[in-house]
Structure formats: C-alpha cells, structure tokens
Design a protein around this motif. Structure first.
Motif, short mmCIF file in Angstrom:
data_model
loop_
_atom_site.label_atom_id
_atom_site.label_comp_id
_atom_site.label_asym_id
_atom_site.label_seq_id
_atom_site.Cartn_x
_atom_site.Cartn_y
_atom_site.Cartn_z
N THR A 137 5.45 4.37 1.22
CA THR A 137 4.95 3.08 0.76
C THR A 137 5.25 2.02 1.82
OG1 THR A 137 5.24 3.65 -1.56
CG2 THR A 137 5.08 1.32 -1.04
N MET A 167 -0.62 7.62 -0.40
CA MET A 167 -1.37 8.51 -1.28
C MET A 167 -2.26 7.76 -2.26
SD MET A 167 -0.34 11.44 -0.14
CE MET A 167 -0.87 12.60 -1.39
N GLU A 168 -1.78 6.62 -2.76
CA GLU A 168 -2.47 5.89 -3.82
C GLU A 168 -3.33 4.74 -3.32
OE1 GLU A 168 -2.27 7.03 -6.86
OE2 GLU A 168 -0.72 8.54 -6.43
N GLN A 218 3.88 11.83 -9.46
CA GLN A 218 4.19 12.35 -8.12
C GLN A 218 5.07 13.60 -8.18
OE1 GLN A 218 5.94 8.87 -6.35
NE2 GLN A 218 3.97 8.02 -5.70
N GLU A 270 0.84 -1.21 0.00
CA GLU A 270 0.00 0.00 0.00
C GLU A 270 0.86 1.25 0.00
OE1 GLU A 270 -2.31 0.91 3.53
OE2 GLU A 270 -1.01 -0.36 4.76
N ASN A 271 0.28 2.32 -0.53
CA ASN A 271 0.92 3.63 -0.56
C ASN A 271 0.02 4.62 0.15
OD1 ASN A 271 1.05 6.44 -2.25
ND2 ASN A 271 3.08 5.55 -2.02
N ASN A 285 4.41 11.28 1.58
CA ASN A 285 4.15 10.10 0.77
C ASN A 285 5.08 8.96 1.19
OD1 ASN A 285 3.36 8.34 -1.20
ND2 ASN A 285 3.93 9.64 -2.93
N MET A 344 4.01 6.49 -12.29
CA MET A 344 3.65 6.97 -10.96
C MET A 344 4.66 8.00 -10.45
SD MET A 344 2.84 4.82 -7.45
CE MET A 344 1.42 4.04 -8.22
#
Length: 369
Positions: free
Chosen positions: A266, A152-153, A204, A149-150, A264, A200
C-alpha cells in the motif's frame, strides 16, 4: 593443550571486546547529546524564520548521506531504523508535532506514519479520511497520513476525492508491504475458534484461513486494530493484522505472512500545508480536467512525453460538478522547480481548463513483501 589454552584466553578476549564496545557506546551517547543540542538550536532558527520542523528533502539528504558513509558492516535496514528514530527525536526537540492518521491504532496507516515520522512525535488516530484532512486543515495537527493506493486493489477513492478540494499538499509518500499475520492470546491454532478482522484483511487471507483454520468462524469488524483488541480480551479469538498490533496488545504471532499474495503493498501519502523542496529524485502530483473533444487526453499527456517525463500513475474520478465529467490525478517523476516540469505544466494548461499541482515530494522506493 591448544584447546585448554583457548579456554583460558577466551574470558580475557571477551572482556577486552566488551570493554571496547562500552567505549563505543559511550561515544555514541556523547555524540547523540551533541546532536540533540544542535537540533534544539535548529528548532530555534526555524521558529525565528517561520519554518516547519518536518523537512522531507532534508531527511532524504541525511539518509542518503548516512548510507554512503556506511562501510556495510551494520545492516542497511537497521541503519535506516536507527536514524529514523534519531531524526524523530531531533524533530521532537525542535517542535511538538501532531500527526493525524487514519486509525485506529496498530493499523497499517499507523505503521506507515511511524515509518515516516518515527515514534517520538504525537500520533492522533482519526475515524475517517475526511477527518484526517480536516484536522490538518484546521491546524489541530501539523501533518496527516492516509492511504492513496494499493498494488492489488487500486486507488483509495476517499483520499482522491478529498485531495480534489483540499488546500493541503502532498509532501511525502511511504510504501508499506501488506503483511497479514494471525494474532491471538492463544498459543496454538487448535485453540482458535473465531477469527476477526477488517473485511479487506480477511479477503486478503481467505485462502490461508480456509486451509489452516477451516473450523474457525470468520467475523468482520471495523478495523484490524479493533480485531487485535478483541483478540487480547476474548479467549479463542484470533485477529488478522500487523505485527505492530501484536506488539501493542501483547499477542502471540501464530502465523506470519498469511496473505494470499506476496506482492501486495500500500502507498500512503503525507499531507501538509506545502510541498517538499527538490532533492533530485522527486515526484509531483497533479490534478487536471480536460475539454470535451476527441484526442484531448492524448494531447494533454503528450506534454509530459515530449519533455521525457515519466508518468507513474494516472486515475480518473467523477468531477462532482456535472454528470459524466471527470478529473484526472497523475503522478510523475520530477519537481516543479525543474525547468522541464515547468514547461510540461505550461503545455498541460493549454489543453486543460483546470490544472492544480497538489504535491511534490521525495520519491520513495516501492516495497513489496
């Protein structure tokens, strides 16, 4: 007169300080050799008992103890880096570890794998998330590292879909700040005419690129690693990527932290054949399905709330078994060895036709830029 005396005394004082540092270095080397001998013996015992070389709970214990012993003179971040490499070298003495990760080299997943295992193990980049799972499932690599998971995304759906059906377990996690940098063989921004990176990474950094490189052509490639390779071999090309890529490919860092968001990060997971032992500060990952009736998800989640267990994440994914049916992925604080967790999971099974614990591991502190 005082200044002249100081000038005469300085060389002798420096000489004495350097002599003392040399003595400390000699003692460090002696102790590292002693630790290496102990690590080899640990490896022998583990092989006799059929135990794995990588034990996340033990590594957490070592790191916590190291931090508690420090008086604070040596920076904590540096202490962590030093002992990460000491542990990595020790593991390599115990067994030969192969780590599969979502490649290619110098991507953020590669960086996360190095952060988890140090640089003394063997890393094997894979072209896709399913290939990482497959390498570990077949025993061709002992562990795998993939993004999940990120901040922001959101979720990495390919990873969730593989977790749904794989026999592998999550045995660790790593949080990595997403720090995008402009890398090139060129020495100034004026010399850059093309910028390449993964879609991506470009997204960003879009605002920065528009502001500081409005004349440059922006091109998408398969990965930040591929972009860095291009920048290393083609004049006028810059890549958006990690500082690790700059180090590996000999690139100049023309600008740091060019991503639009400074928060941000990950999250990556470590895949193995079994989950990690309890440390007292753990996470558990579970996947479950629910029956088709009103309020069933609320009832299912009450199993955790009633035991005072904190859910840190919940995601839904199509079950792929019947149209418009879903499974849920949840992470929560605690370990299956705890009685309260056992009670919560037993309650969950009362409401859910399918429940599977897919991992338990030491909780890593979230990191942001």
């Amino acid at each position: 007169m005082f200044a002249r005396e100081n000038a005469r005394e300085l060389p002798s004082e420096m000489g004495e300080l350097r002599r003392m540092i040399d003595e400390v270095d000699a003692e460090i080397v002696r102790l590292l050799d002693q630790r290496a001998r102990l690590a080899r013996r640990v490896g022998e015992v583990k092989r006799e008992r059929g135990l794995g070389a990588y034990v996340p709970s033990r590594e957490r214990e070592v790191m916590d103890r190291v931090f508690s012993l420090s008086e604070g003179d040596f920076p904590k971040k540096g202490l962590e880096m030093v002992f990460r490499e000491i542990i990595s070298c020790s593991i390599s003495l115990e067994a030969r570890l192969k780590i599969a990760y979502l490649g290619p080299e110098t991507t953020f997943t590669h960086e996360a794998a190095r952060r988890a295992f140090g640089s003394s193990v063997e890393f094997e980049p894979q072209a896709s998330v399913p290939e990482v799972f497959a390498r570990v499932e077949r025993g061709e690599a002992q562990y795998g590292v993939v993004p999940v998971e990120n901040s922001m995304e959101g979720a990495v759906t390919h990873t969730l879909d593989e977790l749904m059906n794989s026999p592998l377990k999550v045995c660790g996690e790593v949080y990595l700040p997403v720090s995008q940098n402009l890398l090139s063989k060129e020495e100034t921004l004026d010399e850059v005419s093309v910028v390449r990176s993964h879609p991506m990474a470009i997204a960003q950094s879009a605002a920065w690129l528009r502001k500081y490189l409005p004349w440059a052509k922006v091109e998408e490639v398969e990965s930040t690693g591929e972009a860095a390779r291009n920048a290393a071999s083609e004049p006028g090309v810059a890549a958006v990527g990690s500082e690790l890529a700059a180090e590996v490919y000999g690139l100049n860092v023309l600008a740091r932290n060019i991503q639009d968001s400074r928060v941000n990060a990950t999250r990556f997971i470590i895949l193995g054949r079994s989950w990690a032992g309890a440390t007292g500060k753990d996470k558990t990952s579970v996947v479950f399905s629910v029956k088709d009736r009103p309020g069933v998800l609320k009832d299912a989640l009450s199993a955790f709330a009633d035991e005072g267990i904190n859910l840190t994440r919940i995601e839904s994914r199509p079950s792929r078994k019947r149209a418009w049916t879903y499974v849920f992925f949840a992470d929560f604080q605690g370990h299956p060895e705890e009685e309260r967790v056992q009670r919560a999971l037993a309650r969950l099974e009362e409401y859910c036709p399918y429940v599977s614990v897919i991992g338990a591991y030491p909780e890593a502190p979230p990191e942001v830029v």
